[in-house]
Enzyme design. Structure first.
Site, PDB file in Angstrom:
ATOM      1  N   THR A 271      -3.118  14.307  10.446  1.00  0.00           N
ATOM      2  CA  THR A 271      -2.983  15.558  10.561  1.00  0.00           C
ATOM      3  C   THR A 271      -1.858  15.884  11.169  1.00  0.00           C
ATOM      4  O   THR A 271      -0.880  16.874  11.033  1.00  0.00           O
ATOM      5  CB  THR A 271      -4.311  16.362  11.302  1.00  0.00           C
ATOM      6  OG1 THR A 271      -5.329  16.143  10.488  1.00  0.00           O
ATOM      7  CG2 THR A 271      -3.785  17.547  11.678  1.00  0.00           C
TER       8      THR A 271
ATOM      9  N   CYS B  45     -11.125   9.531   4.755  1.00  0.00           N
ATOM     10  CA  CYS B  45     -10.849  10.709   5.389  1.00  0.00           C
ATOM     11  C   CYS B  45     -12.058  11.444   5.514  1.00  0.00           C
ATOM     12  O   CYS B  45     -12.175  12.198   6.410  1.00  0.00           O
ATOM     13  CB  CYS B  45      -9.702  11.284   4.660  1.00  0.00           C
ATOM     14  SG  CYS B  45     -10.079  11.509   2.682  1.00  0.00           S
TER      15      CYS B  45
ATOM     16  N   GLY C 209       1.256  15.417   8.854  1.00  0.00           N
ATOM     17  CA  GLY C 209       1.011  16.601   8.104  1.00  0.00           C
ATOM     18  C   GLY C 209       1.896  17.769   9.048  1.00  0.00           C
ATOM     19  O   GLY C 209       2.643  18.580   8.125  1.00  0.00           O
TER      20      GLY C 209
ATOM     21  N   GLU D 181     -10.737  11.775  15.043  1.00  0.00           N
ATOM     22  CA  GLU D 181     -10.849  11.074  13.957  1.00  0.00           C
ATOM     23  C   GLU D 181     -10.749   9.628  14.429  1.00  0.00           C
ATOM     24  O   GLU D 181      -9.304   9.127  14.823  1.00  0.00           O
ATOM     25  CB  GLU D 181     -10.122  11.344  12.821  1.00  0.00           C
ATOM     26  CG  GLU D 181     -10.197  10.511  11.558  1.00  0.00           C
ATOM     27  CD  GLU D 181      -9.331  11.007  10.656  1.00  0.00           C
ATOM     28  OE1 GLU D 181      -7.972  11.306  10.713  1.00  0.00           O
ATOM     29  OE2 GLU D 181      -9.747  11.092   9.419  1.00  0.00           O
TER      30      GLU D 181
ATOM     31  N   GLY E  41      -2.389  12.111   4.489  1.00  0.00           N
ATOM     32  CA  GLY E  41      -2.402  11.158   5.691  1.00  0.00           C
ATOM     33  C   GLY E  41      -2.753  11.889   7.009  1.00  0.00           C
ATOM     34  O   GLY E  41      -3.744  12.674   6.991  1.00  0.00           O
TER      35      GLY E  41
HETATM   36  P1  NAP Z   1       0.103   8.766   8.385  1.00  0.00           P
HETATM   37  O1  NAP Z   1       0.392   7.676   9.627  1.00  0.00           O
HETATM   38  O2  NAP Z   1       0.264  10.034   8.502  1.00  0.00           O
HETATM   39  O3  NAP Z   1       0.771   7.896   7.015  1.00  0.00           O
HETATM   40  C1  NAP Z   1       0.697   8.410   5.849  1.00  0.00           C
HETATM   41  C2  NAP Z   1       1.814   8.177   4.986  1.00  0.00           C
HETATM   42  O4  NAP Z   1       3.043   9.084   5.581  1.00  0.00           O
HETATM   43  C3  NAP Z   1       2.410   6.734   4.786  1.00  0.00           C
HETATM   44  O5  NAP Z   1       3.044   6.419   3.861  1.00  0.00           O
HETATM   45  C4  NAP Z   1       3.585   6.865   6.123  1.00  0.00           C
HETATM   46  O6  NAP Z   1       4.645   5.945   6.123  1.00  0.00           O
HETATM   47  C5  NAP Z   1       4.051   8.486   5.990  1.00  0.00           C
HETATM   48  N1  NAP Z   1       4.783   9.036   6.954  1.00  0.00           N
HETATM   49  C6  NAP Z   1       4.926   8.669   8.457  1.00  0.00           C
HETATM   50  N2  NAP Z   1       5.436   9.342   9.096  1.00  0.00           N
HETATM   51  C7  NAP Z   1       6.164  10.300   8.214  1.00  0.00           C
HETATM   52  C8  NAP Z   1       7.194  11.103   8.350  1.00  0.00           C
HETATM   53  N3  NAP Z   1       7.462  11.596   9.551  1.00  0.00           N
HETATM   54  N4  NAP Z   1       7.650  11.903   7.372  1.00  0.00           N
HETATM   55  C9  NAP Z   1       7.111  11.474   6.118  1.00  0.00           C
HETATM   56  N5  NAP Z   1       6.360  10.488   5.960  1.00  0.00           N
HETATM   57  C10 NAP Z   1       5.703   9.719   6.980  1.00  0.00           C
HETATM   58  O7  NAP Z   1      -1.464   8.288   7.846  1.00  0.00           O
HETATM   59  P2  NAP Z   1      -2.308   6.755   7.615  1.00  0.00           P
HETATM   60  O8  NAP Z   1      -2.524   6.317   9.063  1.00  0.00           O
HETATM   61  O9  NAP Z   1      -1.289   5.988   6.698  1.00  0.00           O
HETATM   62  O10 NAP Z   1      -3.458   7.209   7.137  1.00  0.00           O
HETATM   63  C11 NAP Z   1      -4.555   7.492   7.875  1.00  0.00           C
HETATM   64  C12 NAP Z   1      -4.729   9.210   7.773  1.00  0.00           C
HETATM   65  O11 NAP Z   1      -4.990   9.582   6.579  1.00  0.00           O
HETATM   66  C13 NAP Z   1      -6.259   9.559   8.425  1.00  0.00           C
HETATM   67  O12 NAP Z   1      -5.888  10.752   9.236  1.00  0.00           O
HETATM   68  C14 NAP Z   1      -6.879  10.045   7.322  1.00  0.00           C
HETATM   69  O13 NAP Z   1      -7.935  10.991   7.518  1.00  0.00           O
HETATM   70  C15 NAP Z   1      -6.025  10.468   6.341  1.00  0.00           C
HETATM   71  N6  NAP Z   1      -6.171  10.648   5.139  1.00  0.00           N
HETATM   72  C16 NAP Z   1      -6.575  11.825   4.234  1.00  0.00           C
HETATM   73  C17 NAP Z   1      -7.104  11.779   3.221  1.00  0.00           C
HETATM   74  C18 NAP Z   1      -7.514  13.284   2.394  1.00  0.00           C
HETATM   75  O14 NAP Z   1      -7.831  13.378   1.446  1.00  0.00           O
HETATM   76  N7  NAP Z   1      -7.652  14.387   3.055  1.00  0.00           N
HETATM   77  C19 NAP Z   1      -7.409  10.835   2.601  1.00  0.00           C
HETATM   78  C20 NAP Z   1      -7.094   9.628   2.886  1.00  0.00           C
HETATM   79  C21 NAP Z   1      -6.596   9.530   4.277  1.00  0.00           C
HETATM   80  P3  NAP Z   1       4.330   4.469   6.770  1.00  0.00           P
HETATM   81  O15 NAP Z   1       3.279   3.758   6.245  1.00  0.00           O
HETATM   82  O16 NAP Z   1       5.546   3.846   6.779  1.00  0.00           O
HETATM   83  O17 NAP Z   1       4.058   4.916   8.311  1.00  0.00           O
END
Ligand code: NAP
Length: 477
Positions: free
Chosen positions: A227, A281, A230, A380, A225
């Site tokens: 950064t 990503c 993370g 990003e 997800g």
């Molecule tokens: P995100 O907002 O970080 O959400 C990712 C996951 O984490 C979702 O299931 C989200 O739940 C959950 N989450 C949110 N806050 C949390 C917390 N405090 N504790 C535990 N879990 C939590 O990311 P996104 O917007 O879904 O995805 C886009 C990001 O992912 C981009 O930055 C992208 O670069 C990155 N990404 C990285 C890769 C890689 O392999 N490096 C691959 C794909 C994507 P909710 O959906 O309920 O908010």
């Protein structure tokens, strides 16, 4: 109503709450999904704990685990069209993009099914008075938390190696895209996995995700997800000293030298940024072009970008669907405004398609004359927006390419073999493509340098994320 999947059963949420899941192409609801809370996390973790500590799963041999995984892969493949329709309706990716995602998910499952019986410890050399060996044991209960851009594939990157090595999993899919994970739970039942081995708890990251990260019954958190999320997960997991692996964001440089095959590089640049509407990503969101060929390459990229068929992702002629949500659309549009405001030149797009009245569509967008200091070069965007920068020589290219807090991926296009190798070594990124972009192989590890995270998914290396080594000393004296 789609129910939660806990301890081998589809079940209502403890709080009786539900949320709507939308189709981003129509803005309409396509499903109501039960919303988990901390009580459901508790139930799922207890079930998973039991599965790894005392259940059938704990005493199952590797070949049997492997057999179940191969069966699940076969069952999923038989229903692939259903998975494809579901993923396209929920994410807005085109049918071909869903087919690639889900076929890869099946392949990942098969790849790790094969590893179940092959990931082994070793016998170490010792004197006659001792016998030394190591065992590879599961870490235990794994929380797999994933984003919405490749919902089932990124879940499988975690679930498959975790299953192969004998762990139990509690999966929290992104709230925007929980449908294919719940469909996969049906496959898990049909394949005959013991109860508790795989659980799905859709619900908000701030509650369900956070409850998983801090739960004392969870041994490892595998996260993909943003950064910033993370960082938060790393902080919350610290108290329990949980093992964590983080796959985070990127701002990947795609470098084209003057001696490259410019036709291939132009096509590669489009694939790098517009594949899956830029919601990748590893997207090549910064195109760095050697000054002498800049006009020619920009011309090729702009001409093709303009012709991209944007529209209904269920139509087989569509090449780019809508971005995932209204929030994401607004974020992308605000970056486009920032680009214009900071003086970048808008070569293509920058607006929404006039022929589409519904859906979170945005046209493929290309900015030229971008400088490294601009927001669109640093942050990003996670959408179909390309920033083109120029460079003078390899040293300048390297300095600009590495001038980012991220380090997920990079690419270099050149016909000079030595240059390609030198540049590949100098790039601070977890994956480097040479004369191609966005290709993945189940055997090739994937993960980030710098603030793109740590831990490697895919390949043999991912098995290490889900096992711990026990050293055994037998006294023979
Ligand atoms: P995100 O907002 O970080 O959400 C990712 C996951 O984490 C979702 O299931 C989200 O739940 C959950 N989450 C949110 N806050 C949390 C917390 N405090 N504790 C535990 N879990 C939590 O990311 P996104 O917007 O879904 O995805 C886009 C990001 O992912 C981009 O930055 C992208 O670069 C990155 N990404 C990285 C890769 C890689 O392999 N490096 C691959 C794909 C994507 P909710 O959906 O309920 O908010």
């Amino acid at each position: 109503m789609k129910q939660l999947f806990i301890n081998g059963q589809f079940t209502d949420a403890s709080g009786g709450r539900a949320f709507s899941v939308l189709n981003p192409a129509t803005e309409e609801s396509i499903a109501e999904v039960a919303e988990a809370d901390a009580r459901d996390v508790e139930r799922a973790v207890l079930g998973a704990r039991k599965a790894v500590d005392e259940g059938k799963w704990a005493s199952m041999g590797p070949s049997e685990r492997s057999r179940l995984m191969f069966k699940a892969a076969d069952l999923m493949e038989q229903k692939l069209d259903e998975f494809i329709q579901l993923e396209t309706s929920n994410t807005g990716k085109t049918l071909i993009e869903s087919k690639i995602e889900l076929s890869l998910a099946v392949e990942v499952l098969r790849y790790y099914a094969g590893w179940a019986s092959k990931h082994a410890g070793e016998t170490l050399p010792s004197g006659p008075k001792a016998f030394l060996f190591t065992l590879k044991e599961p870490v235990g209960v794994v929380a797999a938390i994933t984003p919405w851009n490749f919902p089932l594939l990124l879940a499988m990157w975690k679930v498959a190696p975790a299953l192969a090595t004998g762990n139990a999993i509690v999966h929290k899919p992104a709230s925007l895209t929980p449908l294919t994970a719940l469909r996969f739970a049906e496959v898990v039942v049909a394949a005959g996995f013991p109860e508790g081995v795989f659980n799905v708890v859709p619900g908000p990251g701030a509650t369900v995700g956070a409850a998983l990260v801090t739960h004392p019954g969870v041994d490892k958190v595998a996260f993909t997800g943003d950064t910033s999320t993370g960082r938060e997960i790393m902080r919350s997991a610290a108290d329990g000293l949980k093992k964590i692996s983080l796959e985070l964001g990127g701002k990947s440089p795609n470098i084209v030298f003057a001696d490259a095959d410019l036709d291939a590089a132009g096509r590669g640049a489009l694939n790098a940024i517009f594949y899956n509407k830029g919601e990748v990503c590893a997207a090549g969101s910064r195109l760095l072009v050697e000054e002498s060929v800049q006009d020619e390459l920009v011309g090729r990229v702009a001409e093709r970008a303009k012709k991209t068929a944007v529209g209904d992702p269920l139509d087989k002629n569509t090449r780019m669907g809508p971005v995932i949500s209204k929030t994401q659309l607004q974020k992308v549009l605000s970056y486009i405004e920032a680009g214009k405001g900071e003086g970048a030149r808008l070569a293509v797009g920058g607006d929404r398609p006039a022929h589409l009245s519904k859906g979170y569509f945005v046209n493929p967008t290309v900015f030229t004359g971008v400088r490294s200091s601009m927001k669109i070069a640093r942050e990003e965007i996670f959408g179909p927006v390309l920033s083109i920068l120029s460079f003078k020589d390899p040293a300048d290219a390297m300095a600009k390419a590495n001038e980012t807090m991220y380090g997920l991926a990079a690419a270099v296009w050149t016909r000079d073999l030595k240059k390609a190798h030198r540049v590949a070594r100098a790039l601070k990124a977890g994956t480097v493509w040479i004369n191609t972009y966005n290709l993945y192989d189940v055997a090739l590890p994937f993960g980030g340098y710098k603030q793109s995270g740590f831990g490697r998914e895919l390949g043999r290396e991912a098995l290490d994320l889900y096992t711990q080594t026990k050293s055994v000393w037998v006294d023979l004296s």
